[in-house]
Design an enzyme around this catalytic site. Sequence first.
Site, mmCIF file in Angstrom:
data_model
loop_
_atom_site.group_PDB
_atom_site.id
_atom_site.type_symbol
_atom_site.label_atom_id
_atom_site.label_comp_id
_atom_site.label_asym_id
_atom_site.label_seq_id
_atom_site.Cartn_x
_atom_site.Cartn_y
_atom_site.Cartn_z
ATOM 1 N N ASP A 29 8.379 12.441 10.218
ATOM 2 C CA ASP A 29 8.339 11.039 10.657
ATOM 3 C C ASP A 29 7.354 10.887 11.828
ATOM 4 O O ASP A 29 6.708 11.856 12.241
ATOM 5 C CB ASP A 29 9.745 10.552 11.033
ATOM 6 N N ASP A 200 -7.507 2.801 1.298
ATOM 7 C CA ASP A 200 -7.134 3.366 0.008
ATOM 8 C C ASP A 200 -7.898 2.686 -1.139
ATOM 9 O O ASP A 200 -8.014 1.458 -1.170
ATOM 10 C CB ASP A 200 -5.630 3.146 -0.181
ATOM 11 N N GLU A 255 -11.843 5.190 0.958
ATOM 12 C CA GLU A 255 -11.691 6.119 -0.153
ATOM 13 C C GLU A 255 -12.357 5.485 -1.368
ATOM 14 O O GLU A 255 -11.857 4.510 -1.921
ATOM 15 C CB GLU A 255 -10.216 6.386 -0.446
HETATM 16 O O1 TEU Z 1 -5.687 7.738 -4.446
HETATM 17 C C1 TEU Z 1 -6.549 7.138 -5.376
HETATM 18 C C2 TEU Z 1 -6.893 7.947 -6.517
HETATM 19 O O2 TEU Z 1 -7.731 7.515 -7.259
HETATM 20 C C3 TEU Z 1 -6.193 9.249 -6.696
HETATM 21 O O3 TEU Z 1 -4.827 8.994 -6.724
HETATM 22 C C4 TEU Z 1 -6.556 9.906 -7.963
HETATM 23 O O4 TEU Z 1 -6.427 9.009 -9.033
HETATM 24 C C5 TEU Z 1 -5.617 11.034 -8.248
HETATM 25 O O5 TEU Z 1 -5.517 11.827 -7.096
HETATM 26 C C6 TEU Z 1 -6.142 11.878 -9.353
HETATM 27 O O6 TEU Z 1 -5.361 13.034 -9.398
HETATM 28 C C7 TEU Z 1 -5.106 6.909 -3.506
HETATM 29 C C8 TEU Z 1 -4.151 7.709 -2.657
HETATM 30 O O7 TEU Z 1 -4.854 8.699 -1.971
HETATM 31 C C9 TEU Z 1 -3.071 8.246 -3.539
HETATM 32 O O8 TEU Z 1 -2.174 9.080 -2.847
HETATM 33 C C10 TEU Z 1 -2.327 7.058 -4.121
HETATM 34 O O9 TEU Z 1 -1.362 7.528 -5.034
HETATM 35 C C11 TEU Z 1 -3.274 6.105 -4.828
HETATM 36 O O10 TEU Z 1 -4.427 5.807 -4.062
HETATM 37 C C12 TEU Z 1 -2.585 4.791 -5.083
HETATM 38 O O11 TEU Z 1 -2.395 4.114 -3.882
#
Ligand code: TEU
Length: 514
Positions: A29, A200, A255
């Site tokens: 946390d 994200d 990202e």
């Molecule tokens: O990730 C975006 C993403 O495209 C990845 O999840 C990718 O599709 C995946 O790792 C393939 O194995 C972001 C975050 O980093 C991730 O933790 C979230 O689950 C996702 O967005 C949705 O918010």
Amino acid sequence: MTSPWWQSAVFYQVYPRSFAPGSPGPTGDLAGIEQHLDHLGWLGVDAMWISPFYPSPQADFGYDISDFCDVDPQFGDLGTFDKLLAACHARDIKLLVDFVPNHTSDRHPWFQAARSSRDDPHRDWYIWRDGSPDTPPNNWVAAFTNESAWTWDDRTGQWYLHQFLPAQPDLNWANPEVVEAMHGVMRFWLDRGVDGFRIDVVHGIGKDPALPDDPPELAGIPHSALNDTPQTHELIRGMRRLVDAYPGDRVILGEVYLLSTELVAQYYGAGDELHLAFNFPPLLTPWEAPRWRKRIASTRRNIDDRGAWPTWVLSNHDNARHRTRYGTEDRARAAVFLLLGLRGSPVLYAGEELGLEDAVIPPERVVDPGGRDGCRAPIPWTPAPDHGWGVDDAWLPWPPDPRARNAETLLADERSIAHLYRRLLAARKASPALQLGGAVPIEAPGDVIAWRRTADPAGQAGPDDRIVAINMGPAPAAVPIAGTVLVASDGTGEDQAFAGTLAPDHAVLLAPDA
Ligand code: TEU
């Protein structure tokens, strides 16, 4: 000209559920992060970004958010957050929070209202399409399920779009009310004093209004890895203007999960979009010098040459740790010289400085719908059976060998990988060439990559330069470089003249001979 702090900074990602608990318990946390800031100080990182800690049903472990402007009780409350932020700033550590603009939880009041009726004022905050219940509006595939990115809503008789789980409906950023509301979220955290955002799947937020099918040859790849439309760039420019209006060089680190550096580079815009973007092709590159040479050249050509600033990342909460992918500690040690030696801002993932491998997750303990539990294993802080968590078993199994591979044990051993990270971070902080300088490749044998970091940003050699060389091959290699070894991946020969040969999977940082 002085450069903004985030160009010379080393970032450190914390996944809050797995970092440390503030009081004994199976999940980490915000108080736990604050209690372990000494560790970040010891290591010498400059900034931290934290994965989501907002109220969430946890269908995607916090990336399904039901309130963007609060803290989930399992992580603390806004008071705990403010304390953490103040504690970071007291230590000169910047703090970025994770902004998740593409989707909300299906439990978010906006979506609850939107799905209550076609006439609800929030209906158009999400992306709805008519159709028949057996034929989705297009062929887009959702991440994690690999099924359609559309879910039929029985009550109101329309499909809604979700690039991730059905529990993560995509927001409709074509609606100015959504833009205004999400800008409000950014202001909420900026006003509290955060230094910026990791954003994200920022490339996902704009949609081609025609919602065209993905090309048949790419069918099966989640649409979230393909969505790339002009609408998004305008939206990012809006975020950039908002953030830049605040004092103190706040930063947006996006990202962009498009697996082409050329495409990622577009999201820097003309210096008016992202300040920094994650570039994942290197993360997905195996431990082979020719492949890395190409990735480095492509980053330079696409990102540096357009006047933008690259980032380097090898591990995060979505992918197997690089220690696991590369297979040995020698390689994990040599890989630090990529992260901290290449031109750009490195982003470390908590635990990589301990050389952690992914945990082995038995089938009955799998919890993530995306199969990413292994890299999210809890950090072992001590050799004791509870590894500093106050409970014998945390929310996921420990990474391998936690009795030896834990922070307390490794920090007590100067030869450990943790000390290597610390030495290299210190060497970087002491060197303008490494932090902000130019980068010029050095010709080297096939399995070796080597480059010179020049104090001169344009790449002119000078006395304060640094040289990095990494042997990714299976045999010792003679490398045509000369100088004093400042840091060696195995710790041998430091402060002595480089002997001319690099062992397999070893790396060195040199101060070149004048
Ligand atoms: O990730 C975006 C993403 O495209 C990845 O999840 C990718 O599709 C995946 O790792 C393939 O194995 C972001 C975050 O980093 C991730 O933790 C979230 O689950 C996702 O967005 C949705 O918010």
